[in-house]
Write a protein that holds these residues in place. Structure first.
Motif, PDB file in Angstrom:
ATOM      1  N   ALA A 176      58.247  35.878  53.809  1.00 24.22           N
ATOM      2  CA  ALA A 176      58.981  35.712  52.553  1.00 24.22           C
ATOM      3  C   ALA A 176      58.580  34.408  51.864  1.00 24.22           C
ATOM      4  CB  ALA A 176      60.482  35.737  52.806  1.00 24.22           C
TER       5      ALA A 176
ATOM      6  N   GLN B  61      62.980  42.527  42.639  1.00 15.96           N
ATOM      7  CA  GLN B  61      61.966  43.468  43.131  1.00 15.96           C
ATOM      8  C   GLN B  61      62.345  43.995  44.505  1.00 15.96           C
ATOM      9  OE1 GLN B  61      58.282  41.312  43.126  1.00 15.96           O
ATOM     10  NE2 GLN B  61      58.077  41.380  40.896  1.00 15.96           N
ATOM     11  N   ARG B  62      62.846  43.114  45.350  1.00 19.34           N
ATOM     12  CA  ARG B  62      63.241  43.537  46.704  1.00 19.34           C
ATOM     13  C   ARG B  62      64.408  44.522  46.638  1.00 19.34           C
ATOM     14  NH1 ARG B  62      59.482  41.777  46.570  1.00 19.34           N
ATOM     15  NH2 ARG B  62      58.179  40.490  47.844  1.00 19.34           N
ATOM     16  N   ARG B  63      65.361  44.279  45.736  1.00 20.21           N
ATOM     17  CA  ARG B  63      66.504  45.198  45.606  1.00 20.21           C
ATOM     18  C   ARG B  63      66.040  46.575  45.137  1.00 20.21           C
ATOM     19  NH1 ARG B  63      70.178  40.582  43.631  1.00 20.21           N
ATOM     20  NH2 ARG B  63      71.201  40.072  45.587  1.00 20.21           N
TER      21      ARG B  63
ATOM     22  N   SER C 118      63.097  47.814  45.669  1.00 13.47           N
ATOM     23  CA  SER C 118      62.382  48.390  46.810  1.00 13.47           C
ATOM     24  C   SER C 118      63.353  48.982  47.829  1.00 13.47           C
ATOM     25  CB  SER C 118      61.515  47.332  47.491  1.00 13.47           C
ATOM     26  OG  SER C 118      60.517  46.877  46.631  1.00 13.47           O
ATOM     27  N   ILE C 119      64.456  48.291  48.049  1.00  8.47           N
ATOM     28  CA  ILE C 119      65.455  48.801  49.000  1.00  8.47           C
ATOM     29  C   ILE C 119      65.963  50.156  48.539  1.00  8.47           C
ATOM     30  CG2 ILE C 119      67.812  48.449  49.862  1.00  8.47           C
ATOM     31  CD1 ILE C 119      67.142  45.464  50.066  1.00  8.47           C
TER      32      ILE C 119
ATOM     33  N   ALA D 230      63.575  49.170  54.381  1.00  5.52           N
ATOM     34  CA  ALA D 230      64.706  48.671  53.597  1.00  5.52           C
ATOM     35  C   ALA D 230      65.334  47.467  54.299  1.00  5.52           C
ATOM     36  CB  ALA D 230      65.739  49.769  53.383  1.00  5.52           C
TER      37      ALA D 230
ATOM     38  N   LYS E 269      63.795  45.359  56.269  1.00  2.95           N
ATOM     39  CA  LYS E 269      62.855  44.243  56.129  1.00  2.95           C
ATOM     40  C   LYS E 269      63.028  43.584  54.754  1.00  2.95           C
ATOM     41  CE  LYS E 269      57.911  43.214  56.093  1.00  2.95           C
ATOM     42  NZ  LYS E 269      57.601  42.980  54.691  1.00  2.95           N
ATOM     43  N   GLU E 270      63.155  44.393  53.726  1.00  3.72           N
ATOM     44  CA  GLU E 270      63.347  43.858  52.367  1.00  3.72           C
ATOM     45  C   GLU E 270      64.669  43.101  52.268  1.00  3.72           C
ATOM     46  OE1 GLU E 270      61.152  44.173  49.658  1.00  3.72           O
ATOM     47  OE2 GLU E 270      59.743  44.992  51.105  1.00  3.72           O
TER      48      GLU E 270
ATOM     49  N   GLU F 197      64.292  39.730  53.703  1.00  6.96           N
ATOM     50  CA  GLU F 197      63.568  38.850  52.790  1.00  6.96           C
ATOM     51  C   GLU F 197      64.484  38.362  51.664  1.00  6.96           C
ATOM     52  OE1 GLU F 197      60.023  40.817  51.471  1.00  6.96           O
ATOM     53  OE2 GLU F 197      59.026  40.553  53.400  1.00  6.96           O
TER      54      GLU F 197
END
Length: 136
Positions: free
Chosen positions: A11, A45-47, A49-50, A62, A64-65, A68
């Motif tokens: 991260a 972006q991570r949200r 992706s989840i 999910a 892992k994201e 991060e």
């Protein structure tokens, strides 16, 4: 690296790369607010992706994201209090004279300006503005 925490390490490496890319893009060093915008965009972006990983049945990715996000949020200011958000929306509605959902753009612009410098999710503000204008 010495703590052997691969999630935190990846991260932070990703954050460093994003900050360096933005500096190259701008051609100068970033100030604090620009750096916070980079971190906030990475969290967003991570949200996203989840959501996609959850819909695709990949809970491992999910998770892992989400890990991060927890690392990145340490570098953001604390989230704004819901009462502060509601107050900023009410002030923005009064300032713009908004009466219907058609005025949402002006209200959002004024509300986000009032909430500048605080960690606020635009989607949450948008939902609250829409609810207040629909109820008006």
């Amino acid at each position: 690296m010495r703590q052997h925490d691969p999630v935190r390490l990846s991260a932070l490496r990703m954050l460093k790369a994003a900050l360096m890319n933005r500096e190259v893009e701008r051609g100068r060093t970033l100030d604090d607010s620009e750096s916070q915008q980079v971190v906030a965009s990475l969290v967003k972006q991570r949200r996203d992706s989840i959501d996609q990983f959850t819909k695709g049945g990949r809970q491992d990715l999910a998770d892992k994201e989400a890990a991060e996000i927890r690392v990145l949020e340490a570098y953001l200011p604390p989230a704004a209090d819901p009462a502060v958000i509601d107050r900023a929306i009410a002030e923005a509605i009064a300032e713009t004279g908004a009466t219907s959902v058609k005025d949402m753009g002006r209200v959002m612009k004024a509300a986000m300006a009032r909430l500048a410098g605080q960690s606020v999710d635009g989607k949450v503000v948008s939902e609250r503005v829409r609810a207040k204008l629909a109820g008006s």
